[in-house]
Design an enzyme around this catalytic site. Structure first.
Site, PDB file in Angstrom:
ATOM      1  N   TYR B 310      -0.290  -1.691  -2.917  1.00  0.00           N
ATOM      2  CA  TYR B 310       0.943  -1.530  -2.156  1.00  0.00           C
ATOM      3  C   TYR B 310       2.028  -2.293  -2.871  1.00  0.00           C
ATOM      4  O   TYR B 310       1.785  -3.367  -3.420  1.00  0.00           O
ATOM      5  CB  TYR B 310       0.803  -2.130  -0.757  1.00  0.00           C
ATOM      6  CG  TYR B 310      -0.151  -1.435   0.144  1.00  0.00           C
ATOM      7  CD1 TYR B 310      -1.479  -1.793   0.184  1.00  0.00           C
ATOM      8  CD2 TYR B 310       0.277  -0.410   0.994  1.00  0.00           C
ATOM      9  CE1 TYR B 310      -2.357  -1.167   1.025  1.00  0.00           C
ATOM     10  CE2 TYR B 310      -0.594   0.226   1.843  1.00  0.00           C
ATOM     11  CZ  TYR B 310      -1.917  -0.163   1.859  1.00  0.00           C
ATOM     12  OH  TYR B 310      -2.790   0.462   2.692  1.00  0.00           O
ATOM     13  N   HIS B 318       3.349   3.486   2.357  1.00  0.00           N
ATOM     14  CA  HIS B 318       1.952   3.762   2.019  1.00  0.00           C
ATOM     15  C   HIS B 318       1.700   3.364   0.573  1.00  0.00           C
ATOM     16  O   HIS B 318       2.624   3.295  -0.233  1.00  0.00           O
ATOM     17  CB  HIS B 318       1.670   5.256   2.178  1.00  0.00           C
ATOM     18  CG  HIS B 318       1.641   5.688   3.601  1.00  0.00           C
ATOM     19  ND1 HIS B 318       0.698   5.248   4.492  1.00  0.00           N
ATOM     20  CD2 HIS B 318       2.444   6.517   4.292  1.00  0.00           C
ATOM     21  CE1 HIS B 318       0.931   5.796   5.665  1.00  0.00           C
ATOM     22  NE2 HIS B 318       1.983   6.560   5.584  1.00  0.00           N
ATOM     23  N   LYS B 364      -1.406   9.695  -3.439  1.00  0.00           N
ATOM     24  CA  LYS B 364      -1.474   8.533  -4.298  1.00  0.00           C
ATOM     25  C   LYS B 364      -1.837   8.980  -5.695  1.00  0.00           C
ATOM     26  O   LYS B 364      -2.405  10.041  -5.894  1.00  0.00           O
ATOM     27  CB  LYS B 364      -2.546   7.563  -3.796  1.00  0.00           C
ATOM     28  CG  LYS B 364      -2.223   7.022  -2.418  1.00  0.00           C
ATOM     29  CD  LYS B 364      -3.239   6.016  -1.984  1.00  0.00           C
ATOM     30  CE  LYS B 364      -3.262   5.815  -0.493  1.00  0.00           C
ATOM     31  NZ  LYS B 364      -2.011   5.978   0.219  1.00  0.00           N
TER      32      LYS B 364
END
EC number: 4.6.1.16
Lengths: 359, 432
Positions: B310, B318, B364
């Protein structure tokens, strides 16, 4: 000739999701030859109704009719070529029509030659007829003759896919004529245009160098004064890297913690043998097609490496040295699994250069 | 005050819930304290303290007193360090997002969820629960709407039997459907227990009095987090099962040992304390590397990877990256297999595609973090990448250096290097 329509290929095979036959709803199909089928909306689930079954059969029939259509091309638009098998492995153009060769093919002594993947694609489009032993080749024949040696079926699939989307795809040029991407340091040391501006630039760089080294000297001095000596300790007394209250800002804390170095891949080859992965294609954006020049294509938008999902493995760390050289930091792997091609971008990233906001 | 994680799907439905963010209150990235005394005084006193330890110094004592150390207790069975003190838990979470509440999803919110206050802002778990209820309700409505629409269109349509519809129009939470009282209530009285289970016999009358039992939540730190706080920042003190203080070296040994003993107790294996590819070392190197660059590093089990990164913390955005730790052995040119890590991802394209798909779904990027394991830890630390040692010295000297360095985490970790490769899925048709 194989009757696969090039238009149909463009609309099929969504790389993303499952191929659902339900998507070929017959909405406003153009009359006559050459209409492109449009996609309809997917239903959520089979509900056993007659209407749904009717729609399904209609769509299937439409697809089948579309595929069965015979394609024809005007004989005035067709180029002709002769295939030269190994060791040359190229097609020699004898009759030229159209403007395909703007970004395809290469010229040797005034004659245009095509690589096997280029020739095969033009053949499939119906724009080229290739002779072998004075007899025009069929598509099946062409596939067996041309997909050999360097050009595997997977490489051809990737080439054809990218070309059909609109990219310009070429094989990587030999090293000496290749213009590699310049790193920022190289750009700074680039050619000097204006002598006066270069002098001021030099002066500025000298000043910044002196000031940064001076500030670094001072901070080093204070760090030296305030550090706790780790080397004098016995084994039992290992202090933490950052003792409480020893730093003034959190930036300092983080800098002190950075004790792990990065590994630079200097490995030239993998295991001394040839790496299974090399850069196969250089891909240029379709929007740049006006700027594309065959002799000086410039920096490629993608560097593509083709991999076969069945027989290859993802690259090991030692193979990256071969791929990430000459300042290239990103490579696109095209993984071919039967008819599906998925693209994975492998990027050499230095997290130390990423600017992270510390709250 | 608190901002739970919101998915983009339900963000439009969130306007009716007023949430104050607490981004402004999280201003400290790490739990160690940064000096507030004047620069020069501090320099002077630290200089004195280090060079002339025999001088009586009042100022240095002052500095020592002001640092706050948290106590944690190492539990070898669960391979974690437990922190119980409320203030410490709060500090460790708010300053760097360390640990996980044992009765919560990640942030220790157990007490908070059970305070039945008016206008209480919702915790992350409550927000998720509400979102799921709303989603079930929406799906049911959609199904009913489409069912009624197709009935009018089709005459011989079969009757739609909604298997899931139990006849209640109000979607209920899972806890209510199971008929249990909300476990989240702080006090559980014996009457409530007897309501559920009439056959309940209170065997231990001493314990089960008619008093409320208050459930306290503690914070679980993984061994990497605990070692970072203890060795990297010096703000955590770890105690073993007998309440003895463990030194940094004790922690280094204990964490290395417990990282293997739980999984494969093999008598023929090398002692974990001599392994250069001990899983704790490798995981810790990656954890330390990213933490030292400013990232908040948390466990990645939810996403099938080792860590998630993070930028400022889970409260803000997120995570951007999923990290996998891949050991790379220089000695045998990487032909060794370490069971503790996900080598399998690099053995087939299907598995690689698997993992990268998961990352795409959770928005991601995948980071392959190679940890280059040195051949030996003999000094000096070589800066070049050659596979041979630079200085030829006697082998017994080398062994001694090697062993000394292995027992010193600071020197040991410095020999490990890291290499990151980021993998993203790409769609050429979308990019052009």
């Amino acid at each position: 000739m194989d009757e696969v329509s090039e238009n149909c290929e463009e609309t099929t095979v969504d790389q993303e999701g499952d191929f659902d036959i339900l998507t070929f709803a017959t909405k406003e199909r153009k009359s006559g030859v050459g209409g492109i089928l449009k996609r309809g909306v997917k239903d959520f689930e089979p509900d056993g109704s007659n209407r749904q079954n009717e729609l399904l059969t209609e769509s299937l029939n439409a697809l089948q009719d579309f595929l069965q259509e015979e394609r024809s091309g005007s004989s005035r638009q067709i180029c002709k070529a002769t295939w030269h098998p190994a060791p040359i492995n190229k097609a020699h153009i004898t009759t030229i029509h159209g403007n395909h060769f703007h970004n395809m093919g290469h010229t040797i002594k005034g004659e245009i030659w095509l690589y096997p993947e280029e020739a095969l694609l033009l053949m499939e489009r119906g724009a080229l007829v290739i002779d072998y032993d004075d007899v025009p080749m069929s598509i099946q024949h062409a596939y067996t003759m041309l997909i050999r040696e360097w050009l595997t079926l997977e490489k051809y699939q990737v080439y054809a896919y990218l070309k059909r989307i609109g990219y310009t795809v070429i094989r990587p040029l030999p090293q000496d004529s290749l213009q590699t991407s310049t790193s920022p340091q190289e750009k700074l040391q680039g050619t000097i245009i204006n002598p006066l501006s270069s002098y001021t630039a030099l002066l500025l760089s000298r000043i910044t160098f002196i000031s940064t080294s001076f500030s670094r000297l001072i901070s080093n001095f204070f760090n030296f004064l305030s550090r706790s000596d780790l080397h004098d300790l016995h084994e039992e007394e290992i202090n933490s890297i950052v003792t409480s209250e020893s730093c003034y800002t959190y930036e300092q804390v983080f800098t002190k913690l950075q004790i792990i170095q990065r590994y630079d891949i200097d490995l030239p080859t993998y295991n001394g043998q040839e790496s299974p992965y090399n850069i196969d294609f250089h891909v240029y954006k379709p929007s740049d097609s006006n700027k594309y020049k065959k002799k000086n294509p410039g920096v490629p938008f993608f560097r593509v490496v083709v991999a076969c999902a069945e027989s290859n493995q993802p690259p090991a760390l030692s193979m990256f040295g071969n791929l990430f050289k000459d300042g290239n930091s990103s490579v696109l792997f095209a993984v071919v699994d039967g008819a599906n091609i998925s693209f994975l971008e492998f990027k050499d990233m230095n997290f130390k250069n990423v600017n992270v906001k510390i709250v | 005050m608190r901002n739970g994680k919101m998915s983009s799907q339900s963000s439009t439905k969130k306007e009716n819930i007023k949430l104050n963010t607490r981004k402004s209150s999280v201003t400290i990235p790490l739990p160690n304290s940064v000096s507030k005394t004047s620069f020069l005084t501090n320099i002077f006193t630290t200089f004195l303290a280090n060079r002339f330890p025999f001088l009586p110094y009042y100022y240095a004592n002052n500095i020592q007193r002001s640092c706050v150390k948290t106590q944690g207790s190492f539990d070898a069975n669960s391979n974690s360090v437990i922190v119980s003190e409320k203030q410490a838990i709060h500090r460790l979470w708010m300053q760097g997002f360390f640990g996980k509440g044992n009765l919560s999803r990640s942030e220790p919110t157990f007490e908070w969820r059970n305070e039945k206050k008016e206008n209480q802002p919702l915790s992350a778990e409550q927000i998720t629960q509400n979102r799921r209820i709303a989603r079930v309700r929406r799906k049911k409505n959609k199904k009913n709407a489409s069912a009624s629409a197709s009935i009018t269109n089709n005459e011989d349509r079969k009757e739609i039997v909604d298997v899931n519809d139990k006849g209640n129009t109000e979607p209920t939470s899972l806890i209510d459907t199971l008929g249990l009282p909300d476990i989240a209530s702080t006090s559980v009285s014996i009457e409530q227990i007897k309501e559920i289970d009439e056959n309940y016999k209170d065997d231990d009358d001493n314990i089960m009095q008619n008093q409320a039992i208050s459930i306290q939540e503690h914070l679980q730190l993984t061994t990497e987090e605990a070692f970072f706080l203890c060795f990297g920042l010096g703000c955590l003190e770890v105690y073993d099962a007998n309440d003895n203080l463990m030194t940094t070296l004790d922690c280094w040994n204990a964490f290395r040992t417990s990282s293997v003993s739980n999984i494969t107790p093999n008598a023929l294996q090398d002692s974990p304390l001599t392994q250069l590819d001990n899983p704790f070392i490798l995981r810790y190197v990656v954890y330390h590397y990213f933490r030292s660059l400013g990232w908040v590093v948390r466990g990645g089990m939810k996403f099938g990877c080792d860590y998630v990164l993070y930028e400022k913390g889970p409260e803000y955005k997120h995570a951007e990256y999923c990290v996998i730790v891949l050991p790379y052995y220089l000695s045998t040119n990487n032909s060794m297999n370490n069971n503790h890590f996900r080598h399998n991802v690099m053995t087939s394209w299907q598995l690689m595609s698997n993992l990268s798909r998961v990352c795409v779904q959770v928005k991601k990027s995948l980071v392959l973090c190679y940890v280059i394991i040195p051949l030996s830890l003999s000094d000096p630390i070589s800066n070049s990448q050659s596979h041979e040692q630079i200085q030829p010295s006697t082998s017994s000297d080398n062994d001694q250096h090697h062993n000394n360095n292995l027992n010193n985490p600071f020197k040991c970790i410095k020999h490990y290097k890291v290499k990151e490769v980021v993998i993203k899925r790409c769609m050429p048709e979308r990019v052009k």
